[in-house]
Design a protein around this motif. Sequence first.
Motif, PDB file in Angstrom:
ATOM      1  N   ILE A 147       0.837  -1.207   0.000  1.00  0.00           N
ATOM      2  CA  ILE A 147       0.000   0.000   0.000  1.00  0.00           C
ATOM      3  C   ILE A 147       0.871   1.257   0.000  1.00  0.00           C
ATOM      4  O   ILE A 147       0.502   2.281  -0.568  1.00  0.00           O
ATOM      5  CB  ILE A 147      -1.001  -0.019   1.187  1.00  0.00           C
ATOM      6  N   ILE A 186       1.075   6.947  -6.556  1.00  0.00           N
ATOM      7  CA  ILE A 186      -0.015   7.882  -6.843  1.00  0.00           C
ATOM      8  C   ILE A 186       0.458   9.328  -6.709  1.00  0.00           C
ATOM      9  O   ILE A 186       0.201  10.166  -7.575  1.00  0.00           O
ATOM     10  CB  ILE A 186      -1.208   7.625  -5.900  1.00  0.00           C
ATOM     11  N   ILE A 228      -1.422   0.493 -10.996  1.00  0.00           N
ATOM     12  CA  ILE A 228      -2.377  -0.567 -11.341  1.00  0.00           C
ATOM     13  C   ILE A 228      -1.922  -1.908 -10.741  1.00  0.00           C
ATOM     14  O   ILE A 228      -2.716  -2.633 -10.144  1.00  0.00           O
ATOM     15  CB  ILE A 228      -2.548  -0.677 -12.870  1.00  0.00           C
ATOM     16  N   LEU A 280      -3.975  -3.849  -7.983  1.00  0.00           N
ATOM     17  CA  LEU A 280      -4.503  -5.180  -8.344  1.00  0.00           C
ATOM     18  C   LEU A 280      -4.080  -6.218  -7.293  1.00  0.00           C
ATOM     19  O   LEU A 280      -4.887  -7.053  -6.872  1.00  0.00           O
ATOM     20  CB  LEU A 280      -3.981  -5.561  -9.724  1.00  0.00           C
ATOM     21  N   MET A 287      -3.393  -5.728  -4.155  1.00  0.00           N
ATOM     22  CA  MET A 287      -4.176  -5.532  -2.916  1.00  0.00           C
ATOM     23  C   MET A 287      -5.615  -5.975  -3.132  1.00  0.00           C
ATOM     24  O   MET A 287      -6.238  -6.554  -2.249  1.00  0.00           O
ATOM     25  CB  MET A 287      -4.140  -4.066  -2.501  1.00  0.00           C
ATOM     26  N   TYR A 320     -14.771  -2.592  -2.955  1.00  0.00           N
ATOM     27  CA  TYR A 320     -13.493  -2.877  -3.614  1.00  0.00           C
ATOM     28  C   TYR A 320     -13.645  -2.810  -5.131  1.00  0.00           C
ATOM     29  O   TYR A 320     -12.768  -2.312  -5.837  1.00  0.00           O
ATOM     30  CB  TYR A 320     -12.934  -4.237  -3.173  1.00  0.00           C
ATOM     31  N   GLY A 361     -10.303   3.818  -9.765  1.00  0.00           N
ATOM     32  CA  GLY A 361      -8.862   3.953  -9.972  1.00  0.00           C
ATOM     33  C   GLY A 361      -8.503   3.850 -11.442  1.00  0.00           C
ATOM     34  O   GLY A 361      -7.763   4.674 -11.978  1.00  0.00           O
ATOM     35  N   LEU A 362      -9.093   2.847 -12.104  1.00  0.00           N
ATOM     36  CA  LEU A 362      -8.779   2.668 -13.531  1.00  0.00           C
ATOM     37  C   LEU A 362      -9.288   3.856 -14.349  1.00  0.00           C
ATOM     38  O   LEU A 362      -8.589   4.356 -15.249  1.00  0.00           O
ATOM     39  CB  LEU A 362      -9.415   1.383 -14.063  1.00  0.00           C
ATOM     40  N   SER A 396      -9.698   6.914 -13.301  1.00  0.00           N
ATOM     41  CA  SER A 396      -8.832   8.077 -13.032  1.00  0.00           C
ATOM     42  C   SER A 396      -7.588   8.035 -13.917  1.00  0.00           C
ATOM     43  O   SER A 396      -7.191   9.049 -14.505  1.00  0.00           O
ATOM     44  CB  SER A 396      -8.370   8.092 -11.575  1.00  0.00           C
ATOM     45  N   THR A 430     -11.928   8.465  -5.867  1.00  0.00           N
ATOM     46  CA  THR A 430     -11.033   7.313  -5.691  1.00  0.00           C
ATOM     47  C   THR A 430     -10.305   7.386  -4.356  1.00  0.00           C
ATOM     48  O   THR A 430     -10.202   6.395  -3.627  1.00  0.00           O
ATOM     49  CB  THR A 430      -9.988   7.263  -6.829  1.00  0.00           C
ATOM     50  N   LEU A 470     -12.018   2.319   2.613  1.00  0.00           N
ATOM     51  CA  LEU A 470     -11.628   0.904   2.747  1.00  0.00           C
ATOM     52  C   LEU A 470     -10.585   0.789   3.865  1.00  0.00           C
ATOM     53  O   LEU A 470      -9.816   1.726   4.082  1.00  0.00           O
ATOM     54  CB  LEU A 470     -11.107   0.381   1.406  1.00  0.00           C
ATOM     55  N   GLY A 476      -4.249   0.581   5.219  1.00  0.00           N
ATOM     56  CA  GLY A 476      -3.400   1.691   4.814  1.00  0.00           C
ATOM     57  C   GLY A 476      -3.268   2.816   5.814  1.00  0.00           C
ATOM     58  O   GLY A 476      -4.127   3.008   6.670  1.00  0.00           O
TER      59      GLY A 476
HETATM   60  C1  HEM Z   1      -5.060   7.356  -9.724  1.00  0.00           C
HETATM   61  C2  HEM Z   1      -5.629   6.273  -9.305  1.00  0.00           C
HETATM   62  C3  HEM Z   1      -5.723   5.843  -7.854  1.00  0.00           C
HETATM   63  C4  HEM Z   1      -5.760   6.594  -6.701  1.00  0.00           C
HETATM   64  C5  HEM Z   1      -5.722   8.122  -6.558  1.00  0.00           C
HETATM   65  C6  HEM Z   1      -5.841   5.661  -5.589  1.00  0.00           C
HETATM   66  C7  HEM Z   1      -5.874   6.037  -4.252  1.00  0.00           C
HETATM   67  C8  HEM Z   1      -5.861   5.154  -3.190  1.00  0.00           C
HETATM   68  C9  HEM Z   1      -5.837   5.527  -1.794  1.00  0.00           C
HETATM   69  C10 HEM Z   1      -5.788   6.970  -1.269  1.00  0.00           C
HETATM   70  C11 HEM Z   1      -5.846   4.388  -1.062  1.00  0.00           C
HETATM   71  C12 HEM Z   1      -5.912   4.273   0.473  1.00  0.00           C
HETATM   72  C13 HEM Z   1      -4.571   4.237   1.115  1.00  0.00           C
HETATM   73  C14 HEM Z   1      -4.696   4.365   2.603  1.00  0.00           C
HETATM   74  O1  HEM Z   1      -5.768   4.195   3.174  1.00  0.00           O
HETATM   75  O2  HEM Z   1      -3.652   4.678   3.216  1.00  0.00           O
HETATM   76  C15 HEM Z   1      -5.894   3.267  -1.980  1.00  0.00           C
HETATM   77  C16 HEM Z   1      -5.966   1.948  -1.622  1.00  0.00           C
HETATM   78  C17 HEM Z   1      -6.267   0.926  -2.501  1.00  0.00           C
HETATM   79  N1  HEM Z   1      -6.314   1.018  -3.884  1.00  0.00           N
HETATM   80 FE1  HEM Z   1      -6.014   2.653  -4.976  1.00  0.00          FE
HETATM   81  N2  HEM Z   1      -5.845   4.369  -6.077  1.00  0.00           N
HETATM   82  C18 HEM Z   1      -5.785   4.438  -7.464  1.00  0.00           C
HETATM   83  C19 HEM Z   1      -5.762   3.382  -8.340  1.00  0.00           C
HETATM   84  C20 HEM Z   1      -6.075   2.084  -7.996  1.00  0.00           C
HETATM   85  C21 HEM Z   1      -6.272   0.996  -8.925  1.00  0.00           C
HETATM   86  C22 HEM Z   1      -6.132   1.118 -10.453  1.00  0.00           C
HETATM   87  C23 HEM Z   1      -6.599  -0.100  -8.187  1.00  0.00           C
HETATM   88  C24 HEM Z   1      -6.913  -1.505  -8.617  1.00  0.00           C
HETATM   89  C25 HEM Z   1      -6.403  -2.086  -9.663  1.00  0.00           C
HETATM   90  C26 HEM Z   1      -6.586   0.288  -6.791  1.00  0.00           C
HETATM   91  C27 HEM Z   1      -6.861  -0.541  -5.719  1.00  0.00           C
HETATM   92  C28 HEM Z   1      -6.696  -0.220  -4.386  1.00  0.00           C
HETATM   93  C29 HEM Z   1      -6.883  -1.148  -3.287  1.00  0.00           C
HETATM   94  C30 HEM Z   1      -7.319  -2.613  -3.419  1.00  0.00           C
HETATM   95  C31 HEM Z   1      -6.612  -0.438  -2.110  1.00  0.00           C
HETATM   96  C32 HEM Z   1      -6.643  -0.991  -0.670  1.00  0.00           C
HETATM   97  C33 HEM Z   1      -7.937  -0.619  -0.029  1.00  0.00           C
HETATM   98  C34 HEM Z   1      -8.001  -1.112   1.404  1.00  0.00           C
HETATM   99  O3  HEM Z   1      -8.050  -2.321   1.612  1.00  0.00           O
HETATM  100  O4  HEM Z   1      -8.020  -0.276   2.306  1.00  0.00           O
HETATM  101  N3  HEM Z   1      -6.266   1.621  -6.712  1.00  0.00           N
HETATM  102  N4  HEM Z   1      -5.886   3.760  -3.262  1.00  0.00           N
END
Ligand code: HEM
Length: 124
Positions: free
Chosen positions: A2, A9, A48, A52, A54, A66, A73-74, A76, A107, A114, A117
Amino acid sequence: MIHLHLTAIVLAVILFIITYNSVDTPDGQSTYSKPLHMVLRLIYLIVIFTGLMMFLDFGSGNQMMYGLKFLAGLISIGLMEMALVRQRKSGTGRTMVIILTVFLIVTIALGIYLPAGPLSALFS
Ligand code: HEM
């Protein structure tokens, strides 16, 4: 994983802003906008890939959220690419940047909602 996701990001957003503004010159594009765009694309892959991994690790719990996070995310990342390509071709990337901003907020909000992190930990 994470932390790599978050680092990638932050890098992607910074590089997007620099690349977007370097495209936006009177003669169409500056000499360094292409290489910056290539590096940005590499960073998309890291975002990505880490997302993926996670998703596959934790995604079975709250499947709907999720799923939405995955999609947002995709989308964005797709919007970043579309904004840059439109800006380069016709200077009309601004609408995409506005839509991108909305999607980024959604996102990030979903990521914080979620459970995993460091950002989620700040709010719990
Ligand atoms: C520009 C695109 C994206 C942004 C801005 C973004 C942002 C974030 C943020 C802020 C977190 C939380 C981190 C935390 O709580 O400390 C996170 C977690 C996560 N992201 Fe992304 N993300 C992006 C793209 C993606 C993509 C493309 C995927 C999947 C293929 C994805 C899957 C996940 C997953 C599975 C988590 C963990 C969530 C959890 O269990 O708490 N993200 N992302």
